[in-house]
Design an enzyme around this catalytic site. Sequence first.
Site, short mmCIF file in Angstrom:
data_model
loop_
_atom_site.label_atom_id
_atom_site.label_comp_id
_atom_site.label_asym_id
_atom_site.label_seq_id
_atom_site.Cartn_x
_atom_site.Cartn_y
_atom_site.Cartn_z
N GLY A 328 58.25 19.62 55.52
CA GLY A 328 56.92 20.18 55.71
C GLY A 328 56.05 19.89 54.51
O GLY A 328 56.17 18.85 53.87
N HIS A 329 55.14 20.81 54.19
CA HIS A 329 54.18 20.60 53.11
C HIS A 329 54.47 21.47 51.90
O HIS A 329 53.65 21.56 50.99
CB HIS A 329 52.76 20.86 53.61
N GLY A 330 55.60 22.15 51.87
CA GLY A 330 55.95 22.96 50.71
C GLY A 330 55.30 24.33 50.75
O GLY A 330 54.90 24.83 51.80
N THR A 360 54.77 18.29 49.27
CA THR A 360 54.55 18.89 47.97
C THR A 360 55.59 19.98 47.74
O THR A 360 56.23 20.45 48.68
CB THR A 360 53.13 19.49 47.85
#
Length: 498
Positions: A328-330, A360
Site C-alpha cells: 500500500g502507501h504506508g 512510503t
Amino acid sequence: MMMRKGLRLRSITMVMLMAVLVWSVTLETCIARRGRHWRHNHRSSSDLSDSLSSKKPKSHGNSHHNSHNNNNNHHQKSKPKPKPKQKTPPKADDNNSPVISPPPKVQPPSLPPLKGSQVFNVMNFGAKGDGKCDDTKAFEAAWAAACKVEASMMTVPPEYTFLVGPISFSGPYCQANIVFQLDGTIIAPTDSKSWGKGLMWWLEFTKLKGIKVQGKGVIDGRGSGWWQQDYPFIDGETKLIVPLNNSVHQNPPMPERSELDWKMPSIKPTALRFYGSIGVEVSGITIQNSPQCHLKFDNCIDVEVHDMSVSSPGCSNVFVHNVNCGPGHGISIGSLGKDSTKACVSNITVRDVAMHNTMTGVRIKTWQGGVGSVKGILFSNIQLNEVQLPIVIDQFYCDHSKCKNQTSAVAVEGVTYERIKGTYTVKPVHFACSDNFPCVDVQLSAIELKPVQEKYHMSDPFCWQTFGELNTPTLPPIDCLQIGKPARNRVQSDHDVC
C-alpha cells in the site's frame, strides 16, 4: 254525710281515672318500645340484604331503594343518623374468590442507565451471515439495542460473513463505553445501487464516548470495483519513483476485475471512520481492500490503535502501535491544507509498526497554500522491508500532473524519527519543505536503512529547507539535514495559528 260520701266517691273516681291514665301511658310507652325493637330487627334483616346487594356496583335501583327507606323513616319519632357511605368492593370472579384491589399506581423514579456486560448478538436480530443476504437492518437493530445500555457489547460472531451496506453507528444519545466485538467478517456491497452517487464512508462510528472496536474479525471493503476505474492511483510521490529503463509502464497490470461490469461512483468510501468521538480504541481487527482510506479519524480526541492489520494505507492525541502494514502507501499524516484550508495536527505517536512492500513508510504531506501546523510527531521502532521511500516530509504534495505554486504552507515542527530500520528500494529519506515555512526541529536517531536494488533508480537522501539535529550516526549518512534553526522563519498570522 251525703256530702262526704260524694266527696269520697269523687276522690275514688279521680284515683281510678288517674290510674287509667297512668296505665294507658305505660301501655303506649311499652308498645312504642316494642315497635322500635321490632323495627330494629326488621332493619337488621334489611341491612343484611343491603350488605349482600352492596357487592354489586351502585345503580339507579339502589338509589330508589334508599329513597324508599327514607320515606318509611318519616313515621318514626326520631330520625336515625344516616349511615356513612361505604366504598364499593371489587367484583368477585367466577369462582366466588375475592378480588384484591390493585395498589394505586405510583410513577417510578427515573433510573440510571443500566450497567453491566449485556451482549447483543447480530444473529439474534435477524442477521443471516451467509455473505449474500443483506444484514444491514439486523446490524442497525442490534446497535439500537446496545446503544441504550452502558458498557454493553454488540457482537459479530466468528465463522460468519455479513453483507452490510453503508451504516452509521451513531450517538450522541448512546450510553458510554460500548464495545463492538468483531470476530466474523463484514463485507461491503459491490453494486453501484447500494452506493448511490457515492459516499464518503462505509462503516462509521460518530459522536460516541468510550467506543471500542476489537476482535479477530475482518472488514473487507472489496474495493476492486473502484480501483479498476482510475488505476494506476496517482500519488504525489510517484514522480520520485523512476524505473531503471526511464519509462513508465504504458499498460500496467490491472487488478482483479469486479464481478459487476457497470461503473462505480467516483466518490470512494473510507472503510472504517470515526467522527466527533472521545476515547476511541481500535485493536485486533483486520481492514482490507478499502475503496479509499482504510481507517480514518475526524475530530476525535484520545484515540488509540494497536495490534491491528491493514492491507494498504489507511487529530490530536493519536497513538498508533502494533500495526502490520502493506502492500500500500504506508502510514501518512495528511494530506493537509488542500484548497487553502487550515489544518491543526499535534501529539501523534506511531510506534512498533512493520511495513512491507509499501510505496512510503512514515510520511507527512501537506498542500501548498494551506495554513495551520503539524507538530509533536513521533515515529518510533518502525521495521521496513523493501519500502520505496521510508521517511518522507512533503510540503509540495500534489496528486495531479501539475499544481499551482503558493507561498503559504502548513508549518511542520517537532518531528522525531527513532529506531527506523530495514531496507529500501528507491530513496531512504525525502525532506521537501517550504521556503517560507521551513521544517524545524527534525530529530533523527538510530536510523539504519539499507538499499535493495530492484527495478528503480536509487537516490541519496534529499533535504530542502529542513532544520534539526542528528542525535546518532545514520545509515546512510543524512548529511543534507541543516543543523540548528533557520535564519528566518515567516510568522503566521493569528488566524493561521492553531
